[in-house]
Scaffold this motif. Structure first.
Motif, PDB file in Angstrom:
ATOM      1  N   ILE A 314       0.418  48.195  40.535  1.00 61.20           N
ATOM      2  CA  ILE A 314      -0.443  48.663  41.633  1.00 61.20           C
ATOM      3  C   ILE A 314      -0.959  50.072  41.356  1.00 61.20           C
ATOM      4  N   LYS A 318      -5.140  50.733  40.989  1.00 65.16           N
ATOM      5  CA  LYS A 318      -5.892  51.607  41.884  1.00 65.16           C
ATOM      6  C   LYS A 318      -6.913  52.477  41.152  1.00 65.16           C
ATOM      7  N   ASN A 340       5.332  45.259  51.621  1.00 65.02           N
ATOM      8  CA  ASN A 340       4.211  46.180  51.418  1.00 65.02           C
ATOM      9  C   ASN A 340       3.640  46.066  50.009  1.00 65.02           C
ATOM     10  N   GLU A 344      -0.233  44.897  49.350  1.00 63.13           N
ATOM     11  CA  GLU A 344      -1.127  45.802  48.624  1.00 63.13           C
ATOM     12  C   GLU A 344      -1.682  45.141  47.371  1.00 63.13           C
ATOM     13  N   LYS A 347      -4.391  42.796  48.405  1.00 60.66           N
ATOM     14  CA  LYS A 347      -5.581  43.549  48.809  1.00 60.66           C
ATOM     15  C   LYS A 347      -6.378  44.014  47.594  1.00 60.66           C
TER      16      LYS A 347
END
Length: 575
Positions: A314, A318, A340, A344, A347
């Motif tokens: 993650i 990003k 979480n 994430e 997403k």
């Protein structure tokens, strides 16, 4: 109410997923031989840019089997493999099995004490190991009288150009091995044409294919005896639960970065991938930014990971440097995935991470959502084909009603034969209920009325506080939802007063370093009963993890015991 033996989960199976599979009684190596014949000219392994075809892999395996036979390796010999992920691990593993001998892979995380225990307990008479580790290991090998040593160079399958660049940049370590040392060199054996070897007669249900060491529920490493039949069953069941997923060329490439000494890397990825004719991109030292580049380069569709894998990914995703639009399925095992992290990742990539349940003692996976089956968050899916899961009392050989918590039991053809050379420990592993032999997993969980499995906690991790039972996973879930928390681990610390103190170790996210312990306590008080709230909180830069990325709670406990040794003052929060 429906019983476990009535298999309530079957009504949620997609129509193309069979309830039962027929497991052929063949050796594990027959699966690899079949793949070699079927995919000869295709690429089996990619290692730091070097491609090895299935035909070449088969030739190397045959050459090495012949060489090992000449060294006296025969049926039932135990051969240790002490290597990182590399082509030579793959070749050695199947060459050993060709002779009816038994590989036992040694973890690179083990201390000398643990290595000694495994080599001694397994009865290893031969070791195949990294040349760079030889001098360090030599005293131990001498002590155990293991005088048959075969060394491996990580440089062998690198192109001449990469070797030269590595030498110029000083990235190539050279082993210090005295001249005349009584060792063999595996890389030379690979290039010596096979002169044949005695063909071993394998009894798939009785003969061990691998001895995999795991700490399990006792803390002491023990050898899990996985038979050829166990492995073939695991492969057959996984294939059935996968529908048409692996029949597509879109799933041709798999990242083989999970360590081959662990059942997840050894059975699920290495043997599972090769038996289906896939191309393994073999990664000896995982660097997640590089792995994300490989996902884009090879258009990888299926990714196997552990919670730490996805947390680290993650951070790099990003940056916006990676497309990752080839990903279709991400599977997570080894530990519970924080909500979480799952949210994430979805997403950022649009891909769900599906969780399954597996263990070394059952040769990998036993539960998870089949392809096309409804995925329910916070569950581990349903039992796989030909697999039964039930919940029983941890103290008695009897089931608890569906919906109630108890110890997770497993029955199926993939369940281990025994604990190596330990009948007493083997007996403790099994229960006979309802006319069937069940594996006791040491995990606490429950099954809902639809047959979906829920994991609660490892039985040995349950914290006992003043007559209450507290589950670390529950606390970790609540604490991880605080916006400042990046990672968290909760343990119970023994006290002289016959109960444990709850302590939380927390890694804060960047930008939240000023967070106070009181803020965490207040956050917990909103969702947890007073007795569950950690009495101690410590902020850390990082949590100790094993090679699989799993938080090592035992290390935290040992650290705390060491710090408190000799301190007779009452523990915090004991009033």
């Amino acid at each position: 109410m429906m019983s476990y033996l009535e298999r309530p989960w079957l009504k949620f199976y997609p129509k193309n997923i069979p309830h039962e599979v027929e497991v052929p009684e063949v050796s594990m190596t027959s699966l690899i031989d079949k793949a070699i014949r079927a995919h000869g000219g295709e690429v089996a392994l990619i290692y730091l840019g070097t491609k090895i075809t299935y035909s070449d892999l088969g030739r190397y395996i045959e050459n090495l089997a012949s060489a090992l036979s000449k060294q006296g390796i025969r049926k039932s010999s135990v051969v240790a493999i002490y290597l990182p992920n590399c082509p030579q691990f793959v070749m050695a593993y199947y060459a050993i099995q060709k002779l009816g001998a038994i590989p036992t892979a040694v973890s690179f995380l083990y201390t000398n004490r643990e290595i000694k225990l495994q080599l001694s307990n397994s009865g290893a008479e031969f070791i195949i190991m990294l040349d760079l580790m030889y001098e360090k290991m030599k005293p131990l090998l001498n002590e155990l009288r293991i005088n048959k040593v075969m060394l491996v160079s990580m440089m062998h399958f690198l192109s001449p150009v990469k070797r030269a660049i590595g030498s110029l940049l000083g990235k190539v370590q050279k082993p210090s091995i005295p001249a005349g040392e009584p060792v063999l060199y595996l890389d030379k054996m690979l290039e010596m044409p096979s002169t044949g070897y005695p063909e071993a007669e394998i009894s798939p249900k009785d003969d061990a294919a691998s001895i995999v060491y795991t700490a399990g529920t006792t803390g002491l490493p023990k050898g899990i005896t996985i038979t050829h039949y166990n492995v073939v069953a695991s492969m057959t069941i996984t294939d059935a639960a996968s529908g048409d997923l692996y029949k597509s060329r879109d799933t041709q490439y798999l990242l083989a970065y999970l360590p081959f000494f662990h059942v997840y890397g050894q059975i699920v990825l290495m043997t599972g991938g090769l038996s289906m004719g896939k191309t393994l991109i073999v990664i000896p030292n995982p660097k997640f930014e590089e792995m994300l580049k490989l996902i884009d380069k090879y258009r990888i569709a299926v990714f196997f990971g552990v919670p730490a894998s996805f947390s680290i990914m993650i951070k790099y995703i990003k940056s916006g440097k990676f497309k990752l639009n080839s990903l279709r399925m991400c599977s997570c095992g080894s530990d519970k995935l924080p909500k979480n992290v799952s949210e994430e990742f979805k997403k950022l990539t649009g891909v769900d991470i599906t969780e399954g349940y597996g263990l070394t003692e059952a040769c990998g996976g036993v539960a998870g959502p089949a392809i096309g089956q409804e995925v329910r968050y916070d569950t581990l899916g349903t039992p796989l084909p030909s697999t039964l899961i039930a919940i029983a009392s941890p103290e008695k050989d009897e089931f608890v009603p569906i919906g109630e918590q108890g110890e997770i039991l497993v029955h199926g053809p993939q369940v281990m034969k025994e604990v190596w050379k330990d009948p007493q420990r083997t007996a403790k592993y099994f229960a006979t209920i309802g006319g069937k032999k069940w594996l006791r997993t040491g995990d606490l969980g429950y099954m809902d009325p639809d047959g979906y499995l829920h994991f609660v906690e490892r039985l040995k991790e349950v914290i006992k506080y003043k007559g209450f039972q507290v589950f670390p996973k529950e606390l970790e879930k609540i604490i991880s939802e605080h916006p400042a928390v990046g990672e968290v681990a909760v343990i119970g610390i023994d006290t002289p007063r016959d109960y444990q103190i709850i302590k939380a170790f927390i890694v804060l996210k960047e930008g939240f370093k000023g967070t106070k312990k009181e803020e965490i306590t207040e956050w917990c008080s909103r969702s947890l009963a007073p007795y569950k709230i950690p009495k101690e909180i410590e902020f850390m830069e990082s949590l100790p993890k094993n090679r699989m990325g799993k938080v090592m709670r035992e290390s935290l406990r040992e650290r705390e015991n060491g710090l408190r040794k000799g301190n007779n003052s009452p523990p915090p929060g004991s009033a």
